[in-house]
Enzyme design. Structure first.
Site, short mmCIF file in Angstrom:
data_model
loop_
_atom_site.label_atom_id
_atom_site.label_comp_id
_atom_site.label_asym_id
_atom_site.label_seq_id
_atom_site.Cartn_x
_atom_site.Cartn_y
_atom_site.Cartn_z
N ARG A 76 -29.91 52.17 97.91
CA ARG A 76 -31.12 52.13 97.07
C ARG A 76 -31.99 53.35 97.37
NH1 ARG A 76 -33.91 46.73 98.07
NH2 ARG A 76 -32.18 45.91 96.88
N ARG A 145 -41.49 48.08 101.49
CA ARG A 145 -40.47 48.63 100.60
C ARG A 145 -41.10 49.59 99.59
NH1 ARG A 145 -36.13 44.58 100.12
NH2 ARG A 145 -35.79 43.76 102.22
N LYS A 212 -39.29 41.45 104.88
CA LYS A 212 -39.67 42.53 103.96
C LYS A 212 -41.13 42.38 103.52
CE LYS A 212 -37.56 39.90 100.21
NZ LYS A 212 -36.40 39.85 99.33
N LYS A 214 -43.84 43.74 100.33
CA LYS A 214 -43.84 44.38 99.01
C LYS A 214 -45.27 44.63 98.52
CE LYS A 214 -39.41 42.38 97.65
NZ LYS A 214 -38.68 41.52 96.69
N CYS A 439 -23.53 41.29 94.95
CA CYS A 439 -24.57 40.76 95.84
C CYS A 439 -23.98 39.62 96.66
CB CYS A 439 -25.77 40.26 95.05
SG CYS A 439 -26.97 39.48 96.14
N CYS A 482 -35.09 38.11 93.06
CA CYS A 482 -35.20 39.56 92.86
C CYS A 482 -35.69 39.95 91.46
CB CYS A 482 -33.87 40.24 93.15
SG CYS A 482 -33.36 40.05 94.86
FE1 SF4 Z 1 -28.68 38.77 94.93
FE2 SF4 Z 1 -31.34 38.96 94.61
FE3 SF4 Z 1 -29.83 38.11 92.63
FE4 SF4 Z 1 -30.13 36.57 94.76
S1 SF4 Z 1 -31.75 37.17 93.34
S2 SF4 Z 1 -28.22 36.97 93.66
S3 SF4 Z 1 -30.26 38.15 96.39
S4 SF4 Z 1 -29.74 40.16 93.55
#
Ligand code: SF4
Length: 566
Positions: A76, A145, A212, A214, A439, A482
């Site tokens: 990233r 981040r 983390k 943010k 992922c 995410c």
């Molecule tokens: Fe992966 Fe984030 Fe999607 Fe969960 S929310 S599957 S950690 S990319």
């Protein structure tokens, strides 16, 4: 203060023993017996901006054949505030073609991701990113981040000031360790060496943060960054002569764990107001509170939102006063209209033009009739302004002089980058996380599945004469959040192959969380429920009522909903 030593999670000792994020990464890279890194190093490299994963599509087959999993890496690149130059775009395009899987992925937090990089290609890839004057340090890991910023407000002078604050804060909170430089930037001949100095982390300390962290800067009326989803937020308040300062928000976070009621998505709260020159000290104070009080025994319960709920906002004020020597004054009025992106050409107050392009789920590739990777490369070769990454996984070809618009338009059309012109408002307000196959946390499809699922919802909307209705829809492969599904009017969270939790009722402007309405459902059940709701929405909604607000008043949501206090 931090949890007692005996209760610390395993990662806490890995961090402390890593010698400021070195671990045995160098040895791991040299080990040709495996495509993976040593177990502890796979944790430490997150602080350097990349994840190890194995291809989920081939995992079972390789297990049957007694082969090592197909280990690869996701790198990233941080882009504080989301702004990069055409030259940087070209360098990143080279990396995608040379070492990654031939695609670029724009993230939901204004960063670039590269998938499919092999262990022996890591160093060259990371060095190439640094050569372009971007970097990967702190793009992942238990640190602050990528700092986000609304990429295109109407007023260019406000953006300049807010963007500068975001960049400066990003620099201020970047880890100080020289391990990153040492491991990735010194070449085989020893060039780029820096004088060895004792490492120290004045803000984080040797164990960094419990989890983390943010930060986002929002410029009303746009809440495209979803400021209430962040540990720390700054909402720009305009004065008579430009930027007056920022309302400060604390304690947001989208992540949860299935089946663990002690974890939950949470909206940030307003803490007060600060002047532009107080941003860094305010941020440092909040980060230090998270460092000292975040739960280091349980990583699923470690974000700032949990100590804030365990104590109170007043407790946080007292902590701030101890560290700053003053109390933040009350926040100032503001209003958000929406949390999506705008597409097409817009002009800012400086006379420059900006073209917002839709890139479904942030994936930039040459597939089928659309040659988006090549198209954006072609634009980068002639563009004299900037590229701005949006918080909704899209891109803005920014700062274009009026005479150059026609040529940019031609390139957009020639490469199939004009999907914003013929996509439904539902699709233009959609986001999905990466999910399968790259992922490791994914439980269900997201990026690969959402486009076809949206087609089915579009058919339903058409049937109900609602095809022009803008509704935010977001899908993730697991509850880590995410793609910020908690702030979508339709939120779909993976629970198992083909199985999802369904959430409804968020606000269109990112100020209210949605609520779970179904626990484990297949696509068909979601479509039946949406069909029923669309029928009622069509016949009963008030003029201009958003779908999320209608659902809120429909009685389908059993519990109360969490709204930001603004
Ligand atoms: Fe992966 Fe984030 Fe999607 Fe969960 S929310 S599957 S950690 S990319």
């Amino acid at each position: 203060m931090s949890t007692t030593i005996s209760k610390l999670s395993e990662l806490e000792s890995i961090k402390v023993n890593s010698n400021f994020l070195r671990g045995t990464i160098v040895e791991s890279l040299q080990d040709s017996a495996s495509a993976a890194l040593a177990k502890d190093d796979a944790q430490i490299v997150k602080f350097h901006g990349f994840y190890e994963y194995d291809d989920r599509d081939t995992r079972e087959e390789r297990r049957r054949q007694l082969l090592e999993p197909d280990y690869q890496f996701m790198i990233r690149a941080r882009v504080p505030g989301g702004v990069c130059t055409p030259q940087q775009w070209l360098a990143l395009d080279d990396i995608a073609r040379k070492w990654a899987n031939g695609t670029i992925r724009l993230t939901t937090r204004q960063a670039f991701q590269f998938h499919g990089i092999l262990k022996h290609e890591l160093k060259a890839s990371i060095r190439a990113i640094n050569d372009s004057l971007l970097d990967t340090i702190a793009a992942c890991g238990d640190v602050n981040r990528n700092v986000m910023c609304t990429p295109l407000p109407e007023a260019s002078d406000i953006h300049r000031q807010v963007f500068a604050a975001a960049r400066s804060l990003s620099d201020h909170l970047t880890p100080h360790t020289t391990a990153y430089h040492e491991i990735w930037l010194v070449d085989e001949e020893g060039r780029n060496k820096v004088a060895a100095t004792p490492d120290r982390e004045p803000i984080y300390g040797p164990d960094y943060l419990p989890r983390k962290f943010k930060i986002a800067f929002a410029i009303p009326p746009r809440n495209d960054v979803d400021v209430f989803a962040h540990d720390l937020g700054f909402i720009a308040i305009a004065g008579t002569d430009g930027l007056a300062g920022f309302n400060v928000t604390v304690g947001g976070g989208m992540g949860a764990t299935h089946g663990d009621p002690a974890t939950y998505p949470r909206l940030a709260e307003l803490l007060g107001f600060c002047a532009p020159d107080q941003v860094e000290e305010v941020a440092e104070a909040i980060v230090s509170i998270q460092r000292d009080y975040g739960d280091r025994s349980n990583r699923t319960h470690a974000r700032l939102k949990y100590p804030l709920d365990d104590h109170s906002l007043e407790w946080l004020h007292a902590q701030m006063e101890q560290r700053l020597g003053y109390r933040l004054p009350a926040d100032r009025p503001f209003e958000f209209s929406h949390n999506g992106d705008r597409y097409g050409w817009q002009q800012t107050t400086d006379g420059l033009w900006h073209l917002g392009l839709f890139l479904e789920n942030g994936r930039i590739a040459d597939v089928g009739g659309a040659r988006q990777l090549s198209g954006l490369r072609a634009i980068a070769e002639v563009h004299k302004g900037e590229f701005r990454l949006t918080p909704n996984q899209n891109v803005i070809v920014s700062c274009v002089d009026a005479p150059d618009r026609a040529h940019i338009d031609h390139l957009v059309q020639a490469h199939g980058l004009d999907s914003y012109l013929h996509s439904s408002p539902l699709r233009l307000h959609s986001m999905a996380c990466v999910g399968f196959p790259s992922c490791g946390s994914s439980m269900a499809e997201s990026e690969r599945y959402l486009p076809e699922f949206i087609s089915r919802i579009e058919a339903l909307l058409l049937e109900h004469d609602l095809k022009d209705q803008a509704i935010t829809i977001r899908m993730t492969g697991c509850p880590n959040g995410c793609a910020r599904p908690g702030l979508a009017e339709i939120g779909i969270v993976g629970k198992g192959p083909g199985l999802y939790q369904l959430y409804l009722g968020a606000a269109f402007n990112g100020t209210r969380l949605n609520r779970k309405v179904r626990e484990s459902v297949h696509e068909d059940e979601i479509l039946v429920l949406l069909g029923e709701l669309f029928t009622d929405f069509r016949s009963m909604a008030k003029p201009d009522e958003t779908f999320g607000n209608f659902v809120l008043h429909s009685g389908i949501l059993q519990d109360g909903v969490e709204e930001a206090v603004i």
